[in-house]
Scaffold this motif. Sequence first.
Motif, PDB file in Angstrom:
ATOM      1  N   PHE A 127      68.570 -43.346  43.068  1.00  0.00           N
ATOM      2  CA  PHE A 127      68.054 -44.217  42.017  1.00  0.00           C
ATOM      3  C   PHE A 127      68.867 -45.501  41.969  1.00  0.00           C
ATOM      4  O   PHE A 127      70.100 -45.468  41.965  1.00  0.00           O
ATOM      5  CB  PHE A 127      68.078 -43.517  40.659  1.00  0.00           C
ATOM      6  CG  PHE A 127      67.076 -42.415  40.563  1.00  0.00           C
ATOM      7  CD1 PHE A 127      65.786 -42.671  40.140  1.00  0.00           C
ATOM      8  CD2 PHE A 127      67.406 -41.129  40.931  1.00  0.00           C
ATOM      9  CE1 PHE A 127      64.844 -41.666  40.074  1.00  0.00           C
ATOM     10  CE2 PHE A 127      66.476 -40.109  40.872  1.00  0.00           C
ATOM     11  CZ  PHE A 127      65.193 -40.383  40.436  1.00  0.00           C
ATOM     12  N   PHE A 128      68.169 -46.628  41.940  1.00  0.00           N
ATOM     13  CA  PHE A 128      68.789 -47.942  41.850  1.00  0.00           C
ATOM     14  C   PHE A 128      68.960 -48.286  40.375  1.00  0.00           C
ATOM     15  O   PHE A 128      67.975 -48.289  39.629  1.00  0.00           O
ATOM     16  CB  PHE A 128      67.913 -48.976  42.561  1.00  0.00           C
ATOM     17  CG  PHE A 128      68.464 -50.360  42.537  1.00  0.00           C
ATOM     18  CD1 PHE A 128      69.551 -50.682  43.319  1.00  0.00           C
ATOM     19  CD2 PHE A 128      67.901 -51.326  41.735  1.00  0.00           C
ATOM     20  CE1 PHE A 128      70.064 -51.961  43.304  1.00  0.00           C
ATOM     21  CE2 PHE A 128      68.397 -52.601  41.718  1.00  0.00           C
ATOM     22  CZ  PHE A 128      69.487 -52.919  42.493  1.00  0.00           C
ATOM     23  N   ASN A 129      70.183 -48.564  39.949  1.00  0.00           N
ATOM     24  CA  ASN A 129      70.496 -48.852  38.540  1.00  0.00           C
ATOM     25  C   ASN A 129      70.048 -47.721  37.611  1.00  0.00           C
ATOM     26  O   ASN A 129      69.655 -47.967  36.471  1.00  0.00           O
ATOM     27  CB  ASN A 129      69.882 -50.161  38.084  1.00  0.00           C
ATOM     28  CG  ASN A 129      70.558 -51.352  38.692  1.00  0.00           C
ATOM     29  OD1 ASN A 129      71.690 -51.269  39.133  1.00  0.00           O
ATOM     30  ND2 ASN A 129      69.866 -52.471  38.733  1.00  0.00           N
ATOM     31  N   ASN A 130      70.085 -46.493  38.106  1.00  0.00           N
ATOM     32  CA  ASN A 130      69.689 -45.294  37.334  1.00  0.00           C
ATOM     33  C   ASN A 130      68.260 -45.349  36.808  1.00  0.00           C
ATOM     34  O   ASN A 130      67.914 -44.616  35.892  1.00  0.00           O
ATOM     35  CB  ASN A 130      70.661 -45.050  36.179  1.00  0.00           C
ATOM     36  CG  ASN A 130      72.018 -44.643  36.673  1.00  0.00           C
ATOM     37  OD1 ASN A 130      72.144 -43.989  37.689  1.00  0.00           O
ATOM     38  ND2 ASN A 130      73.039 -45.054  35.959  1.00  0.00           N
ATOM     39  N   LYS A 131      67.419 -46.221  37.344  1.00  0.00           N
ATOM     40  CA  LYS A 131      66.043 -46.349  36.862  1.00  0.00           C
ATOM     41  C   LYS A 131      65.018 -46.232  37.983  1.00  0.00           C
ATOM     42  O   LYS A 131      64.130 -45.405  37.926  1.00  0.00           O
ATOM     43  CB  LYS A 131      65.852 -47.690  36.148  1.00  0.00           C
ATOM     44  CG  LYS A 131      66.664 -47.819  34.883  1.00  0.00           C
ATOM     45  CD  LYS A 131      66.453 -49.171  34.261  1.00  0.00           C
ATOM     46  CE  LYS A 131      67.330 -49.341  33.029  1.00  0.00           C
ATOM     47  NZ  LYS A 131      67.201 -50.645  32.440  1.00  0.00           N
ATOM     48  N   MET A 132      65.128 -47.107  38.969  1.00  0.00           N
ATOM     49  CA  MET A 132      64.095 -47.190  40.001  1.00  0.00           C
ATOM     50  C   MET A 132      64.410 -46.249  41.164  1.00  0.00           C
ATOM     51  O   MET A 132      65.483 -46.325  41.756  1.00  0.00           O
ATOM     52  CB  MET A 132      63.978 -48.607  40.543  1.00  0.00           C
ATOM     53  CG  MET A 132      62.894 -48.736  41.592  1.00  0.00           C
ATOM     54  SD  MET A 132      62.701 -50.394  42.225  1.00  0.00           S
ATOM     55  CE  MET A 132      62.044 -51.210  40.800  1.00  0.00           C
ATOM     56  N   PRO A 133      63.457 -45.350  41.499  1.00  0.00           N
ATOM     57  CA  PRO A 133      63.683 -44.460  42.637  1.00  0.00           C
ATOM     58  C   PRO A 133      63.626 -45.219  43.963  1.00  0.00           C
ATOM     59  O   PRO A 133      62.813 -46.127  44.141  1.00  0.00           O
ATOM     60  CB  PRO A 133      62.545 -43.447  42.534  1.00  0.00           C
ATOM     61  CG  PRO A 133      61.512 -44.086  41.698  1.00  0.00           C
ATOM     62  CD  PRO A 133      62.193 -45.087  40.822  1.00  0.00           C
ATOM     63  N   VAL A 134      64.505 -44.817  44.867  1.00  0.00           N
ATOM     64  CA  VAL A 134      64.564 -45.383  46.212  1.00  0.00           C
ATOM     65  C   VAL A 134      64.653 -44.214  47.180  1.00  0.00           C
ATOM     66  O   VAL A 134      65.531 -43.365  47.051  1.00  0.00           O
ATOM     67  CB  VAL A 134      65.794 -46.298  46.388  1.00  0.00           C
ATOM     68  CG1 VAL A 134      65.866 -46.829  47.806  1.00  0.00           C
ATOM     69  CG2 VAL A 134      65.778 -47.433  45.384  1.00  0.00           C
ATOM     70  N   THR A 135      63.737 -44.146  48.137  1.00  0.00           N
ATOM     71  CA  THR A 135      63.724 -43.076  49.133  1.00  0.00           C
ATOM     72  C   THR A 135      63.983 -43.682  50.503  1.00  0.00           C
ATOM     73  O   THR A 135      63.357 -44.673  50.875  1.00  0.00           O
ATOM     74  CB  THR A 135      62.377 -42.338  49.129  1.00  0.00           C
ATOM     75  OG1 THR A 135      62.152 -41.799  47.827  1.00  0.00           O
ATOM     76  CG2 THR A 135      62.366 -41.213  50.140  1.00  0.00           C
ATOM     77  N   THR A 136      64.910 -43.095  51.256  1.00  0.00           N
ATOM     78  CA  THR A 136      65.233 -43.592  52.591  1.00  0.00           C
ATOM     79  C   THR A 136      65.208 -42.445  53.595  1.00  0.00           C
ATOM     80  O   THR A 136      65.507 -41.298  53.251  1.00  0.00           O
ATOM     81  CB  THR A 136      66.634 -44.240  52.624  1.00  0.00           C
ATOM     82  OG1 THR A 136      67.595 -43.272  52.221  1.00  0.00           O
ATOM     83  CG2 THR A 136      66.711 -45.445  51.719  1.00  0.00           C
TER      84      THR A 136
END
Length: 96
Positions: free
Chosen positions: A21-30
């Motif tokens: 999670f970016f900034n504990n808000k936006m999910p990021v999958t790699t």
Amino acid sequence: MGNINYFSGIVKVLETPIQTFFNNKMPVTTFRVEIPQTRNNRIISLVFWGNLAREVKNYYQINDYILIEGYLSIRTKKGINLTTKNFKKVTISTSN
């Protein structure tokens, strides 16, 4: 005229998607994928943002083929000493 940093193609999933999670808000999958070619196969990293990141994490597994569209970025890292070569890491970022 098209954007030269734009990529569209079919890739093969090489590893299980990892979600953070970016900034504990936006999910990021790699995860890493392979671009199948007739001569050489190339491995690149994919980055998914937002709701699409959640869907990718839930639906795709190793050895799945997916059609992707996104923007390329190439990061160059220099070697620690003079004997090691510089290497480039290709990343494709996608969002919905």
